[in-house]
Design a protein around this motif. Structure first.
Motif, mmCIF file in Angstrom:
data_model
loop_
_atom_site.group_PDB
_atom_site.id
_atom_site.type_symbol
_atom_site.label_atom_id
_atom_site.label_comp_id
_atom_site.label_asym_id
_atom_site.label_seq_id
_atom_site.Cartn_x
_atom_site.Cartn_y
_atom_site.Cartn_z
ATOM 1 N N LEU A 77 0.915 -1.543 0.174
ATOM 2 C CA LEU A 77 0.330 0.165 -0.264
ATOM 3 C C LEU A 77 1.157 1.339 -0.070
ATOM 4 C CD1 LEU A 77 -2.691 -1.227 3.038
ATOM 5 C CD2 LEU A 77 -2.952 -0.612 -0.360
ATOM 6 N N ALA A 78 1.336 0.994 1.068
ATOM 7 C CA ALA A 78 2.904 2.388 0.773
ATOM 8 C C ALA A 78 3.446 2.779 -0.281
ATOM 9 C CB ALA A 78 3.625 2.122 1.791
ATOM 10 N N HIS A 79 3.903 1.567 -1.227
ATOM 11 C CA HIS A 79 4.427 1.977 -2.497
ATOM 12 C C HIS A 79 3.336 2.531 -3.159
ATOM 13 C CE1 HIS A 79 7.932 -1.133 -1.352
ATOM 14 N NE2 HIS A 79 8.042 0.052 -1.173
ATOM 15 N N ALA A 80 2.036 1.671 -3.290
ATOM 16 C CA ALA A 80 1.117 1.945 -4.637
ATOM 17 C C ALA A 80 0.816 3.686 -3.949
ATOM 18 C CB ALA A 80 0.278 1.399 -4.409
ATOM 19 N N ALA A 81 1.328 3.780 -2.887
ATOM 20 C CA ALA A 81 1.205 5.758 -2.483
ATOM 21 C C ALA A 81 2.591 6.138 -2.840
ATOM 22 C CB ALA A 81 0.297 5.535 -1.410
ATOM 23 N N GLY A 82 3.810 5.962 -3.521
ATOM 24 C CA GLY A 82 4.284 6.656 -3.625
ATOM 25 C C GLY A 82 5.341 6.817 -2.476
ATOM 26 N N PHE A 83 5.963 6.078 -1.096
ATOM 27 C CA PHE A 83 6.861 5.698 -0.939
ATOM 28 C C PHE A 83 6.891 4.856 -0.042
ATOM 29 C CE2 PHE A 83 3.272 7.045 1.917
ATOM 30 C CZ PHE A 83 3.002 5.390 2.679
ATOM 31 N N SER A 84 8.452 4.815 0.737
ATOM 32 C CA SER A 84 8.215 3.341 1.413
ATOM 33 C C SER A 84 8.346 3.389 2.547
ATOM 34 C CB SER A 84 10.050 3.135 1.129
ATOM 35 O OG SER A 84 10.415 2.814 -0.310
ATOM 36 N N PRO A 85 7.938 2.757 3.798
ATOM 37 C CA PRO A 85 7.545 3.297 5.348
ATOM 38 C C PRO A 85 8.795 2.689 5.718
ATOM 39 C CG PRO A 85 6.814 1.078 4.344
ATOM 40 C CD PRO A 85 7.078 1.501 3.414
ATOM 41 N N ARG A 86 9.028 4.005 6.572
ATOM 42 C CA ARG A 86 9.571 3.994 7.358
ATOM 43 C C ARG A 86 9.596 3.013 8.866
ATOM 44 N NH1 ARG A 86 10.060 8.914 7.400
ATOM 45 N NH2 ARG A 86 8.939 9.680 9.597
ATOM 46 N N VAL A 87 10.184 2.283 8.848
ATOM 47 C CA VAL A 87 10.199 1.792 10.227
ATOM 48 C C VAL A 87 11.065 1.983 11.364
ATOM 49 C CG1 VAL A 87 10.169 -1.013 11.181
ATOM 50 C CG2 VAL A 87 9.802 -0.793 8.604
ATOM 51 N N ALA A 88 10.386 2.595 12.446
ATOM 52 C CA ALA A 88 11.398 2.806 13.492
ATOM 53 C C ALA A 88 12.215 2.377 14.476
ATOM 54 C CB ALA A 88 10.856 4.250 14.228
ATOM 55 N N GLN A 89 10.819 1.016 14.186
ATOM 56 C CA GLN A 89 10.841 -0.323 15.327
ATOM 57 C C GLN A 89 10.302 -1.385 15.065
ATOM 58 O OE1 GLN A 89 12.749 0.063 18.163
ATOM 59 N NE2 GLN A 89 12.822 -2.139 18.597
ATOM 60 N N THR A 90 10.640 -2.475 15.189
ATOM 61 C CA THR A 90 10.346 -3.480 15.281
ATOM 62 C C THR A 90 9.811 -4.837 16.437
ATOM 63 O OG1 THR A 90 12.354 -5.126 15.090
ATOM 64 C CG2 THR A 90 11.135 -3.935 12.668
ATOM 65 N N ALA A 91 9.193 -5.318 16.831
ATOM 66 C CA ALA A 91 8.913 -5.810 17.728
ATOM 67 C C ALA A 91 7.922 -7.224 17.713
ATOM 68 C CB ALA A 91 8.074 -4.861 18.799
ATOM 69 N N PRO A 92 8.555 -8.295 18.574
ATOM 70 C CA PRO A 92 8.036 -9.903 18.501
ATOM 71 C C PRO A 92 6.461 -10.134 18.368
ATOM 72 C CG PRO A 92 8.758 -9.073 20.902
ATOM 73 C CD PRO A 92 8.530 -8.106 20.274
ATOM 74 N N ASP A 93 6.167 -8.672 18.505
ATOM 75 C CA ASP A 93 4.433 -9.576 19.042
ATOM 76 C C ASP A 93 3.366 -8.379 19.119
ATOM 77 O OD1 ASP A 93 4.068 -8.644 21.813
ATOM 78 O OD2 ASP A 93 5.220 -10.468 22.204
ATOM 79 N N THR A 94 2.586 -8.619 18.772
ATOM 80 C CA THR A 94 1.205 -6.972 18.948
ATOM 81 C C THR A 94 1.413 -6.320 19.839
ATOM 82 O OG1 THR A 94 0.040 -8.741 16.821
ATOM 83 C CG2 THR A 94 -1.345 -7.023 18.495
ATOM 84 N N TRP A 95 1.154 -7.299 20.918
ATOM 85 C CA TRP A 95 1.162 -6.611 22.777
ATOM 86 C C TRP A 95 2.320 -5.693 22.072
ATOM 87 C CZ3 TRP A 95 -2.948 -6.989 24.904
ATOM 88 C CH2 TRP A 95 -4.020 -8.935 25.041
ATOM 89 N N THR A 96 3.601 -5.894 22.375
ATOM 90 C CA THR A 96 4.604 -4.732 22.241
ATOM 91 C C THR A 96 5.029 -4.085 20.886
ATOM 92 O OG1 THR A 96 5.416 -7.259 23.000
ATOM 93 C CG2 THR A 96 6.920 -4.878 22.242
ATOM 94 N N ILE A 97 4.231 -4.350 19.800
ATOM 95 C CA ILE A 97 3.394 -3.135 18.978
ATOM 96 C C ILE A 97 2.829 -2.279 19.413
ATOM 97 C CG2 ILE A 97 2.995 -2.606 16.876
ATOM 98 C CD1 ILE A 97 4.075 -5.247 15.967
ATOM 99 N N LEU A 98 1.824 -2.120 20.054
ATOM 100 C CA LEU A 98 0.543 -1.572 20.314
ATOM 101 C C LEU A 98 1.230 -0.563 21.591
ATOM 102 C CD1 LEU A 98 -2.552 -3.612 20.317
ATOM 103 C CD2 LEU A 98 -1.452 -1.753 18.982
ATOM 104 N N SER A 99 2.494 -1.418 22.634
ATOM 105 C CA SER A 99 2.733 -1.109 24.006
ATOM 106 C C SER A 99 3.816 0.175 23.459
ATOM 107 C CB SER A 99 3.796 -1.605 24.620
ATOM 108 O OG SER A 99 2.685 -2.577 25.141
ATOM 109 N N LEU A 100 4.220 0.725 22.554
ATOM 110 C CA LEU A 100 5.289 1.318 21.682
ATOM 111 C C LEU A 100 3.975 1.508 20.794
ATOM 112 C CD1 LEU A 100 7.947 -1.965 20.505
ATOM 113 C CD2 LEU A 100 8.353 0.513 21.987
ATOM 114 N N VAL A 101 3.763 1.840 20.218
ATOM 115 C CA VAL A 101 2.664 3.153 19.886
ATOM 116 C C VAL A 101 1.657 4.196 20.328
ATOM 117 C CG1 VAL A 101 0.297 3.420 18.408
ATOM 118 C CG2 VAL A 101 1.694 1.109 17.677
ATOM 119 N N GLY A 102 1.321 3.109 21.029
ATOM 120 C CA GLY A 102 1.443 3.995 22.769
ATOM 121 C C GLY A 102 2.490 4.667 23.370
ATOM 122 N N ALA A 103 3.495 4.685 23.123
ATOM 123 C CA ALA A 103 4.356 5.668 23.809
ATOM 124 C C ALA A 103 4.885 6.416 22.671
ATOM 125 C CB ALA A 103 5.375 4.686 24.167
#
Length: 300
Positions: free
Chosen positions: A210-236
């Motif tokens: 979807l990002a490439h179709a919109a004309g950009f490459s997504p900038r991944v600032a952080q990876t996390a091992p599971d959805t729980w951790t991802i959402l905690s990082l989003v909240g932070a």
């Protein structure tokens, strides 16, 4: 010894009369007498003392009564177990599931199996990524799995149990958090928090396409091992994340807002998968129960 001899012995031990024992066994007296004699011959001892007036147990006969009852009981238990297995009433299944999207289903299915088929044991195994689970089904490590897969091997059968759409998880005070929906173009300047790259991951692949179709490459600032951790990082406020629509139905993160993502390719089927050649009755009973938990128009 065989089971017919043991059963005949036990009836004789209770009746101590060849005529009455023969009636109970639905046979005539001569075949009954032959069964008892053949049992005595195989054991090398006399089990009954016979006179013209009475039949009594010998000491050897009395000693055999309880072991004989145990033999008959063990046989009946074995026969019952085989019958139950053949009818899908007992068994052991290894169930794998991936992501928060499957948690509610796993709980509901486990409850229904315990309620209706207490003889079926489910061993549950959570997995971080969906694609490796298919390999484990193929090699027999798992019997059944729930997940989001873009494709499955021909050797694996699947059934749709729900449909997922994509949503964006945003910090609750983000400028886009109150929107009814967002496009990927709206997110061009955002940092993203994602799972580590893994082939076949629906959310990762759709984020990039979807990002490439919109004309950009997504900038991944952080990876996390599971959805729980991802959402905690989003909240932070580490960034935003693309996930599936069942996540906000299953979890609560006060500092996270979920906004539908415009995506013309959705919705995506949440599947249950199993080996196509696995004909065990217990598995197919669990598949049937799983089918009762999903919307009728989706079950297939």
């Amino acid at each position: 010894m065989d089971l017919r001899q043991i059963r005949a012995f036990l009836v004789m031990a209770e009746e101590l009369h060849f005529g009455r024992a023969a009636v109970r066994l639905h046979m005539s007296q001569p075949p009954l007498s032959r069964l008892i004699r053949s049992l005595e011959t195989s054991l090398g001892t006399q089990l009954f003392q016979r006179t013209t007036r009475a039949v009594t147990l010998t000491a050897a006969g009395e000693a055999l009564v309880e072991p004989a009852r145990a033999i008959v009981t063990s046989f009946e238990l074995a026969a019952s177990a085989v019958k139950s297995a053949g009818q899908g009433e007992i068994g052991h299944l290894r169930l794998a599931f991936t992501g928060i999207a499957t948690h509610e289903l796993v709980g509901s299915l486990s409850q229904e199996v315990r309620r209706t088929h207490p003889g079926i044991q489910l061993s549950l195994q959570s997995a971080s990524f969906a694609m490796p689970v298919l390999d484990h089904i193929t090699d027999g490590s798992f019997d059944l799995a729930f997940g989001l897969w873009p494709f499955v091997p021909q050797s694996i059968a699947t059934s749709t149990i729900s449909e997922e759409t994509l949503v964006v998880a945003l910090p609750h005070e983000h400028a886009l958090a109150d929107r009814e929906s967002v496009s990927m173009a709206d997110l061009e300047a955002e940092d993203f928090v994602t799972l580590p790259h893994n082939p076949g991951s629906l959310t990762i692949e759709r984020l990039h396409s979807l990002a490439h179709a919109a004309g950009f490459s997504p900038r991944v600032a952080q990876t996390a091992p599971d959805t729980w951790t991802i959402l905690s990082l989003v909240g932070a406020e580490f960034g935003c994340s693309v996930t599936v629509s069942s996540v906000p139905r299953n979890v609560t993160f006060p500092k996270v807002r979920f906004v539908p993502l415009d995506d013309e390719q959705g919705p995506y089927p949440l599947l249950m998968a199993w080996r196509r050649d696995d004909d065990r009755p217990a598995l197919h009973e669990v598949l049937r129960l799983a089918g009762t938990l999903c919307p009728q128009e989706l079950c297939s």
